[in-house]
Design an enzyme around this catalytic site. Structure first.
Site: not given
Ligand code: SIN
Length: 527
Positions: A112, A228, A274, A331, A366
């Site tokens: 991620e 997000h 993000r 988010h 975060r």
């Molecule tokens: C996501 O799946 O993009 C969210 C995961 C997160 O915010 O930790």
């Protein structure tokens, strides 16, 4: 009045972890305002970050967390959590929680944004939150009572106002009830619903933030809200989250003409932190240009991302066309009720865990998939602390309900609140926009509401009040922080200002509770 040893308000991952780890001789109640599974944890598509791969190291996870948090984090807390993460995941896995594996005993690890290694553990593809919550609910034992559709609307302190010893709640039949306990835990989640575009469950209305603030606890970092980058956007509304794991698997952000929007913006391109991706998409949408996630490079999208696929189908977006329209939305709030790593707040007897808490782990932004982890980690640590203390068992005999005046002022209409917050206290902030919002909010008499008796209000009015309190604190903090850092972006102060703001927290605490002089780290209480 009902008496317990521990009252847990909320039923997400942190609450359930705590409930499971408390010793079985404790009489515990979970009070949740809707159903046990109606909340952000259940919706979590992302997984749990842990340095499990042979090429990985908890120290790299620690560094990534600090980098994403713009070094506003409590580094020691981050170090402890990232070191414990592999053991936490393996423990859960061994006790039967199903995580996705290769069928040969190895966990599958996803990527991620802002992670330097593949370290995201999932369950059921993008259904991680649901699977973990279901697993933890199944394990709750008989010492845990659960009351659903029970809305906690006030905290009760002792007569001297030195300790939290209970709560007031609205029952499903409309009656009010008092619950007393020496340990009261806020696990109420965040406040994403104060913004018009959000990935959050409808229950995320800032309840714990408002409860704690009214009671006199310290709050910190409320300006740091994570937006997000990719929420499904159909017919002018956001319709839910498109997990970052989709970009982790190769999807890219494009315009309708196929221009890749993250080229030249950040070395990590579509997997940049993000706030950078969100601000870039926001710039396009301000110019009226729709941005899409191009998923054409992902094979077996439907089975890899069942939740995202269903979400798209339900809103008339065919994943076969490979383009998913997206906008950024709120988010996660990094700020909240200030706690130490055991979840202890500035008011003895009151604790906060999960998103409502500000432990300092997330800093100014975060890192993806650190929130389920933090909930599990701090929920477990709070259980250890409560299990080891006999503190305050007698205190609830000193229950005292102060006389307060009712106030029947107006509150902001929720849709207007959400849109004004999005436009003025949202992804891109300026002094002018924030001042306009602060002035608009001030007409609703925050101070009167903070001191008023609210026993007569309905749950929907209480939701409005709590959103109003949370929105006011976010706006005040955002105005005060004259720099940009992590999730807080000021167009008029576009850079980090380390000389004036490095590691500086904006604290909110009402003055009328013991002059705000509670000792923060109540180590003496741990005996
Ligand atoms: C996501 O799946 O993009 C969210 C995961 C997160 O915010 O930790």
């Amino acid at each position: 009045m009902k008496q317990y040893d521990v009252i847990i308000i909320g039923s997400g991952i942190a609450a359930l972890q705590l409930a499971n780890k408390l010793t079985k001789d404790l009489n515990v109640i979970i009070l949740t305002k809707e159903k046990l599974t109606t909340g952000n944890s259940y919706l979590a598509q992302g997984g749990v970050a842990a340095a499990i791969a042979p090429s990985d190291d908890p120290y790299l996870h620690y560094l990534d967390t600090l980098e994403a948090g713009a070094h506003h984090n409590d580094a020691e807390a981050v170090l402890e959590m990232t070191q414990k993460a592999p053991e936490l995941i393996k423990g859960l896995w061994q006790s039967g929680c199903r995580f996705d594996d290769d069928g040969k005993g190895k966990l599958l690890l996803g990527m991620e944004g802002a992670h330097s290694e593949k370290r995201i553990v999932h369950s059921g593809g993008d259904e991680t939150g649901k699977h973990m919550v279901d697993f933890l609910i199944e394990r709750l034992e008989a010492n845990i009572s659960i009351e659903q559709s029970t809305f906690v609307y006030d905290l009760i302190l002792n007569k001297e106002e030195t300790q939290c010893i209970g709560v007031k709640a609205k029952l499903p039949d409309g009656r009010n009830e008092i619950y007393a306990a020496p340990h009261v835990v806020l696990a109420t989640g965040g406040c994403g619903q104060v913004f018009a575009y959000t990935s959050n469950a409808e229950t995320a209305t800032g309840d714990g933030i408002a409860l704690a603030y009214r009671a006199g606890a310290e709050l910190a970092d409320m300006e740091f809200v994570q937006f997000h980058p990719t929420l499904l956007y159909v017919a002018g509304k956001t319709r839910g989250l498109i997990s970052e794991a989709v970009r982790g698997e190769g999807a890219v952000l494009v315009t309708a003409e196929g221009k890749r929007i993250m080229e030249g913006i950040h070395p990590l391109k579509d997997l940049a932190p993000r706030h950078i991706v969100s601000q870039t998409i926001y710039d396009y949408s301000r110019k009226g240009i729709q941005v899409f996630l191009d998923i054409s490079s992902i094979r077996d999208f439907g089975s890899r991302f069942p939740t995202v696929s269903k979400l798209c189908r339900d809103h008339g977006t065919e994943i076969e066309n490979d383009l998913i329209p997206v906008v950024p939305g709120s988010h996660f709030v990094m700020g909240g009720v200030k706690t130490d790593l055991q979840g202890r707040t500035s008011i003895p007897g009151l604790y906060a865990i999960g998103e409502v808490a500000c432990t300092g782990i997330h800093g100014a932004n975060r890192l993806a998939s650190n929130s389920l982890l933090e909930g599990m980690f701090v929920g477990g640590k709070l259980a250890e602390w409560i299990n080891g203390t006999q503190a305050y068992r007698d205190a609830i005999n000193n229950l005292h309900i102060p006389e307060k005046n009712f106030f029947n002022g107006e509150l902001p209409e929720p849709d207007i609140l959400k849109h004004t917050m999005m436009n003025r206290t949202g992804i891109v902030r300026t002094k002018e926009l924030l001042m306009t919002q602060a002035e608009w909010l001030s007409q609703f008499n925050l101070e009167r509401w903070l001191d008023a008796a609210i026993d007569h209000l309905s749950p929907s009015t209480l939701n409005r009040l709590f959103m109003y309190i949370a929105a006011s604190l976010i706006t005040r903090s955002a105005l005060e922080r004259t720099e940009s850092r992590g999730g807080h972006f000021r167009e008029d102060f576009p850079n980090e200002d380390n000389a004036n703001w490095m590691k500086k927290q904006i604290i909110h605490q009402r003055k009328n509770v013991k002059d705000g002089k509670h000792e923060f780290n109540q180590t003496a209480l741990a005996t």
